[in-house]
Design an enzyme around this catalytic site. Sequence first.
Site, PDB file in Angstrom:
ATOM      1  N   CYS A 132       0.732  -1.084   0.057  1.00 55.10           N
ATOM      2  CA  CYS A 132      -0.061  -0.131  -0.180  1.00 55.10           C
ATOM      3  C   CYS A 132       0.994   1.274  -0.239  1.00 55.10           C
ATOM      4  CB  CYS A 132      -0.931  -0.041   1.198  1.00 55.10           C
ATOM      5  SG  CYS A 132      -2.161   1.528   1.406  1.00 55.10           S
ATOM      6  N   CYS A 135      -0.695   3.974   1.848  1.00 58.10           N
ATOM      7  CA  CYS A 135      -0.395   3.926   3.614  1.00 58.10           C
ATOM      8  C   CYS A 135       1.188   4.181   3.923  1.00 58.10           C
ATOM      9  CB  CYS A 135      -0.499   2.220   3.907  1.00 58.10           C
ATOM     10  SG  CYS A 135      -2.144   1.673   3.418  1.00 58.10           S
ATOM     11  N   ASP A 136       2.188   3.532   3.233  1.00 53.54           N
ATOM     12  CA  ASP A 136       3.711   3.614   3.854  1.00 53.54           C
ATOM     13  C   ASP A 136       4.631   4.390   2.980  1.00 53.54           C
ATOM     14  OD1 ASP A 136       2.850   1.809   5.457  1.00 53.54           O
ATOM     15  OD2 ASP A 136       3.140  -0.082   4.415  1.00 53.54           O
TER      16      ASP A 136
END
Length: 310
Positions: A132, A135-136
């Site tokens: 992701c 997300c990261d």
Amino acid sequence: MEKIIIIGSGPAGYTAAIYAARANLNPLLIEGPQLGGQLTITTEVENFPGYPDGVEPFQMMDDLRRQAERFGTRFVSGSVTKTQLTGEVKTIVVEDEVTYEAQSVIIATGASAKFLGIASEEEYRGRGVSACATCDGFFYRKKTVAVVGGGDTACEEATYLAGLCEKVYLIVRKPYLRASQIMQDRVLNNPKIEVLFEHNTIRLTGESKVQGADLVYRKGEVDEDMRHIDIDGFFLAIGHKPNTDLFKADVQVDAEGYIVVTDNTQQTTCAGVFAAGDCCDPHYRQAIVAAGSGCKAAMDAERWLKSLAH
């Protein structure tokens, strides 16, 4: 006979439990083997409202679980192995042993990222391997990363990461991109993105975290060649598989297996059965969106149960 059973222990399932419990539905939540779902394969959650300093994914899941428990949610641990969701009484079997019956069900079983299947992927998961970028990606600002995939998702993630990182390799197995033309143009015209066509990743390397990748060019061909790239992060963008196989006999799913919900609700095509989170969301795949849909599913279920009483 339960009023409502919730299947899944991620943001969608726990949020649905919070709302169902506060509505006095006395929900039973069945927690699968991976508490927190996909969220737990990331290192830190920085984009969920209410955590200004970020939060460890397991801590966040524990917070949500305790909040659901505070309002009276009951929990059962184990994998659901069989379901019968049509008709007035829904039956759910856990571990082929215990059968539960309910008037309504919320499916919040999430989706699983597809991985390449190389041994080092698992070794470095949470230490440089991610599924992701949204997300990261923030953790790799001004660093060098690689994205694997050749479709729209891969191109979108590579473009997103190029806005944060020093350099992005896009590792494509085929000699072309499968993505839509507009996404191809964005990637091919971005000076920060280098596309490596006809490359396969065979190994990730590094001391305690990802520091490089070994690739093979034109595997099996006469001009096969090996190449090593130095990277700080390795992002998989080869798709997700919704965890919905158990329910396909009872609810409609799309071509990819995502549960179909009706207009502006979380209602499935099966009366009294609702879906929330990544199992019915092929687009966003964010914890906050999953949580929001869990809220909606619980409210939809509450209204549906009230309609039975009249």
